[in-house]
Design a protein around this motif. Structure first.
Motif, PDB file in Angstrom:
ATOM      1  N   TYR A 124      -4.525   9.652  -7.514  1.00  0.00           N
ATOM      2  CA  TYR A 124      -4.720   8.398  -8.251  1.00  0.00           C
ATOM      3  C   TYR A 124      -4.016   7.243  -7.525  1.00  0.00           C
ATOM      4  CZ  TYR A 124      -4.113   4.933 -11.982  1.00  0.00           C
ATOM      5  OH  TYR A 124      -4.089   3.768 -12.715  1.00  0.00           O
ATOM      6  N   ASN A 125      -2.777   7.468  -7.123  1.00  0.00           N
ATOM      7  CA  ASN A 125      -2.030   6.426  -6.405  1.00  0.00           C
ATOM      8  C   ASN A 125      -2.672   6.110  -5.057  1.00  0.00           C
ATOM      9  OD1 ASN A 125      -0.123   6.202  -8.454  1.00  0.00           O
ATOM     10  ND2 ASN A 125       1.282   7.667  -7.511  1.00  0.00           N
ATOM     11  N   PHE A 126      -3.130   7.149  -4.365  1.00  0.00           N
ATOM     12  CA  PHE A 126      -3.756   6.975  -3.049  1.00  0.00           C
ATOM     13  C   PHE A 126      -5.012   6.110  -3.157  1.00  0.00           C
ATOM     14  CE2 PHE A 126      -6.295   8.409   0.614  1.00  0.00           C
ATOM     15  CZ  PHE A 126      -5.348   8.370   1.625  1.00  0.00           C
ATOM     16  N   ILE A 127      -5.804   6.311  -4.199  1.00  0.00           N
ATOM     17  CA  ILE A 127      -7.053   5.561  -4.374  1.00  0.00           C
ATOM     18  C   ILE A 127      -6.779   4.115  -4.769  1.00  0.00           C
ATOM     19  CG2 ILE A 127      -9.114   5.367  -5.845  1.00  0.00           C
ATOM     20  CD1 ILE A 127      -9.089   8.510  -5.868  1.00  0.00           C
ATOM     21  N   ARG A 128      -5.898   3.881  -5.735  1.00  0.00           N
ATOM     22  CA  ARG A 128      -5.670   2.505  -6.191  1.00  0.00           C
ATOM     23  C   ARG A 128      -4.913   1.684  -5.144  1.00  0.00           C
ATOM     24  NH1 ARG A 128      -0.729   1.685  -9.927  1.00  0.00           N
ATOM     25  NH2 ARG A 128       0.660   3.414  -9.448  1.00  0.00           N
ATOM     26  N   ALA A 129      -4.159   2.348  -4.270  1.00  0.00           N
ATOM     27  CA  ALA A 129      -3.419   1.639  -3.224  1.00  0.00           C
ATOM     28  C   ALA A 129      -4.329   1.045  -2.162  1.00  0.00           C
ATOM     29  CB  ALA A 129      -2.415   2.580  -2.570  1.00  0.00           C
ATOM     30  N   GLN A 130      -5.535   1.604  -2.013  1.00  0.00           N
ATOM     31  CA  GLN A 130      -6.410   1.200  -0.916  1.00  0.00           C
ATOM     32  C   GLN A 130      -7.739   0.628  -1.385  1.00  0.00           C
ATOM     33  OE1 GLN A 130      -5.733   4.187   2.578  1.00  0.00           O
ATOM     34  NE2 GLN A 130      -5.429   5.316   0.659  1.00  0.00           N
ATOM     35  N   SER A 131      -7.796   0.272  -2.663  1.00  0.00           N
ATOM     36  CA  SER A 131      -9.020  -0.317  -3.211  1.00  0.00           C
ATOM     37  C   SER A 131      -9.174  -1.758  -2.723  1.00  0.00           C
ATOM     38  CB  SER A 131      -8.994  -0.237  -4.740  1.00  0.00           C
ATOM     39  OG  SER A 131      -7.829  -0.841  -5.275  1.00  0.00           O
ATOM     40  N   VAL A 178       0.843  -1.201   0.000  1.00  0.00           N
ATOM     41  CA  VAL A 178       0.000   0.000   0.000  1.00  0.00           C
ATOM     42  C   VAL A 178       0.877   1.249   0.000  1.00  0.00           C
ATOM     43  CG1 VAL A 178      -1.712   1.322   1.301  1.00  0.00           C
ATOM     44  CG2 VAL A 178      -1.917  -1.170   1.147  1.00  0.00           C
ATOM     45  N   TRP A 179       1.867   1.275   0.856  1.00  0.00           N
ATOM     46  CA  TRP A 179       2.765   2.428   0.924  1.00  0.00           C
ATOM     47  C   TRP A 179       3.552   2.599  -0.371  1.00  0.00           C
ATOM     48  CZ3 TRP A 179       2.158   6.262   3.983  1.00  0.00           C
ATOM     49  CH2 TRP A 179       1.683   6.098   5.283  1.00  0.00           C
ATOM     50  N   ALA A 180       3.992   1.499  -0.962  1.00  0.00           N
ATOM     51  CA  ALA A 180       4.771   1.596  -2.205  1.00  0.00           C
ATOM     52  C   ALA A 180       3.951   2.246  -3.319  1.00  0.00           C
ATOM     53  CB  ALA A 180       5.250   0.207  -2.633  1.00  0.00           C
ATOM     54  N   ILE A 181       2.672   1.872  -3.436  1.00  0.00           N
ATOM     55  CA  ILE A 181       1.814   2.461  -4.468  1.00  0.00           C
ATOM     56  C   ILE A 181       1.533   3.931  -4.146  1.00  0.00           C
ATOM     57  CG2 ILE A 181      -0.433   2.357  -5.588  1.00  0.00           C
ATOM     58  CD1 ILE A 181      -0.415  -0.664  -5.143  1.00  0.00           C
ATOM     59  N   ILE A 182       1.234   4.238  -2.892  1.00  0.00           N
ATOM     60  CA  ILE A 182       0.995   5.627  -2.498  1.00  0.00           C
ATOM     61  C   ILE A 182       2.200   6.503  -2.846  1.00  0.00           C
ATOM     62  CG2 ILE A 182       0.799   7.161  -0.479  1.00  0.00           C
ATOM     63  CD1 ILE A 182      -1.072   5.086   0.768  1.00  0.00           C
ATOM     64  N   GLU A 237      -1.423   1.106 -14.215  1.00  0.00           N
ATOM     65  CA  GLU A 237      -2.853   0.795 -14.080  1.00  0.00           C
ATOM     66  C   GLU A 237      -3.143  -0.174 -12.947  1.00  0.00           C
ATOM     67  OE1 GLU A 237      -1.048   0.144 -16.806  1.00  0.00           O
ATOM     68  OE2 GLU A 237      -1.592   1.785 -18.161  1.00  0.00           O
ATOM     69  N   ASP A 238      -2.131  -0.720 -12.293  1.00  0.00           N
ATOM     70  CA  ASP A 238      -2.343  -1.761 -11.285  1.00  0.00           C
ATOM     71  C   ASP A 238      -3.090  -1.228 -10.062  1.00  0.00           C
ATOM     72  OD1 ASP A 238      -1.150  -3.813 -12.662  1.00  0.00           O
ATOM     73  OD2 ASP A 238       0.764  -3.685 -11.601  1.00  0.00           O
ATOM     74  N   SER A 239      -4.100  -1.989  -9.635  1.00  0.00           N
ATOM     75  CA  SER A 239      -4.722  -1.750  -8.334  1.00  0.00           C
ATOM     76  C   SER A 239      -3.945  -2.547  -7.292  1.00  0.00           C
ATOM     77  CB  SER A 239      -6.180  -2.212  -8.354  1.00  0.00           C
ATOM     78  OG  SER A 239      -6.234  -3.627  -8.506  1.00  0.00           O
ATOM     79  N   ILE A 240      -4.250  -2.348  -6.021  1.00  0.00           N
ATOM     80  CA  ILE A 240      -3.588  -3.109  -4.966  1.00  0.00           C
ATOM     81  C   ILE A 240      -3.876  -4.598  -5.116  1.00  0.00           C
ATOM     82  CG2 ILE A 240      -5.469  -2.732  -3.320  1.00  0.00           C
ATOM     83  CD1 ILE A 240      -1.682  -3.096  -2.529  1.00  0.00           C
ATOM     84  N   LEU A 256      -1.021  -7.394  -5.279  1.00  0.00           N
ATOM     85  CA  LEU A 256      -1.007  -8.530  -4.347  1.00  0.00           C
ATOM     86  C   LEU A 256      -0.887  -9.863  -5.077  1.00  0.00           C
ATOM     87  CD1 LEU A 256      -3.732  -7.385  -1.790  1.00  0.00           C
ATOM     88  CD2 LEU A 256      -1.363  -7.963  -1.220  1.00  0.00           C
ATOM     89  N   LYS A 257      -1.536  -9.979  -6.232  1.00  0.00           N
ATOM     90  CA  LYS A 257      -1.447 -11.213  -7.029  1.00  0.00           C
ATOM     91  C   LYS A 257      -0.020 -11.436  -7.526  1.00  0.00           C
ATOM     92  CE  LYS A 257      -5.349 -13.392  -7.062  1.00  0.00           C
ATOM     93  NZ  LYS A 257      -5.407 -14.789  -6.542  1.00  0.00           N
ATOM     94  N   LYS A 258       0.649 -10.369  -7.914  1.00  0.00           N
ATOM     95  CA  LYS A 258       2.041 -10.500  -8.359  1.00  0.00           C
ATOM     96  C   LYS A 258       2.926 -10.969  -7.204  1.00  0.00           C
ATOM     97  CE  LYS A 258       1.719  -6.970 -11.987  1.00  0.00           C
ATOM     98  NZ  LYS A 258       2.251  -5.682 -12.518  1.00  0.00           N
ATOM     99  N   ALA A 259       2.707 -10.406  -6.031  1.00  0.00           N
ATOM    100  CA  ALA A 259       3.472 -10.826  -4.855  1.00  0.00           C
ATOM    101  C   ALA A 259       3.168 -12.268  -4.484  1.00  0.00           C
ATOM    102  CB  ALA A 259       3.166  -9.899  -3.677  1.00  0.00           C
ATOM    103  N   GLU A 260       1.905 -12.630  -4.566  1.00  0.00           N
ATOM    104  CA  GLU A 260       1.475 -13.988  -4.232  1.00  0.00           C
ATOM    105  C   GLU A 260       2.169 -15.023  -5.123  1.00  0.00           C
ATOM    106  OE1 GLU A 260      -2.603 -16.042  -5.321  1.00  0.00           O
ATOM    107  OE2 GLU A 260      -2.876 -14.686  -3.617  1.00  0.00           O
TER     108      GLU A 260
END
Length: 270
Positions: free
Chosen positions: A223-230, A128-132, A165-168, A172-176
């Motif tokens: 934009y980053n703040f919103i997609r990081a916490q979706s 979340v922080w990285a995207i923000i 364009e990535d959402s959180i 997460l899927k990439k990390a998984e």
């Protein structure tokens, strides 16, 4: 190699499920309830990515134990954990500190996943922080846990790209995917340890109220703040006049520049 698994989320579930399907059964599973007490919150907090391991435990006949501070801590299971006499603990999305008195009961210690390229983004909510913060790259680190947070020796570390364009959920899927591969490698490749290089920068855990939108931010930051916490997280939000939270699940940046004083432009931005 024998192990005990510690996990609480769908991320944890993906890791364990892949191990189970390949015959790598843990001696036991430890988890934390969906609503649990933790030091940084006055009330119980909700794990919004919670997975109930009861079904997997029954299907594979693996003992499942529930942990919650302060009444039912890991230390209360000390003798039981000692009796399992495992090679290591595998820890994925665990919200309590695992004390030395517990991780020292395994031969090799506790191996934990952290969703960043440590020592970068140590601490809470790293993706979340990285995207923000607008990062274009992150990753997953599997490390041997010690008394200092996120500072142990690295076993595996792999990176991935955070697309614009990535959402959180997509991140997460990439990390998984990387974490699944790393966990399987523990059973098929030699386990080695490398010291972390550089100084850790710690980020705090995030709460529901941290999602309130600050309109002093520019378009890219918003934009980053919103997609990081979706989804699956509670979401970025604004407070309405009637005291409710209006959650903004998705946003995009329009390249047009609106001028509120120009009526011919359609009355400005809404």
């Amino acid at each position: 190699m024998s192990y005990i698994f510690f996990g609480t989320t769908y991320f944890s579930k993906a890791i364990l499920e892949n191990l189970l399907k390949r015959g790598y059964l843990p001696k036991a599973i430890f988890s934390i309830p969906e609503y649990f007490s933790i030091s940084y919150a006055k009330e119980k907090v909700r794990n919004c990515h919670f997975f109930d391991f009861s079904s997997l435990a029954r299907e594979y006949d693996v003992p499942l134990y529930w942990v919650e501070s302060p009444t039912n801590t890991l230390l209360s299971y000390k003798n039981k954990i000692k009796d399992y006499s495992v090679d290591f603990f595998l820890v994925a999305n665990w919200y309590y500190k695992i004390p030395y008195q517990i991780y020292s009961l395994s031969k090799m210690g506790a191996f934990g996943f952290h969703n960043s390229l440590l020592p970068k983004y140590a601490g809470g909510a790293p993706l979340v922080w990285a995207i923000i913060e607008g990062e274009r790259e992150s990753g997953v680190t599997l490390f041997r846990m010690n008394e200092a947070m996120d500072c142990g020796d690295i076993i595996h570390q792999r990176s991935f790209v955070i697309d614009f364009e990535d959402s959180i959920a997509e991140v997460l899927k990439k990390a998984e995917k990387l974490a699944i591969t790393m966990s399987l490698d523990l059973f098929s490749k030699p386990i080695t340890f490398t010291k972390q290089k550089g100084k850790a920068r710690y980020y705090p855990q995030r709460t529901l109220e941290d999602g309130e939108i600050d309109f002093s931010l520019n378009a890219q930051q918003l934009y980053n703040f919103i997609r990081a916490q979706s989804s699956p997280y509670p979401g970025a939000f604004i407070k309405t006049r009637d005291g409710k939270r209006l959650v903004i699940e998705k946003a995009y940046i329009d390249s047009k520049i609106f001028n509120n004083t120009d009526d011919s432009a359609g009355g400005g931005a809404i």
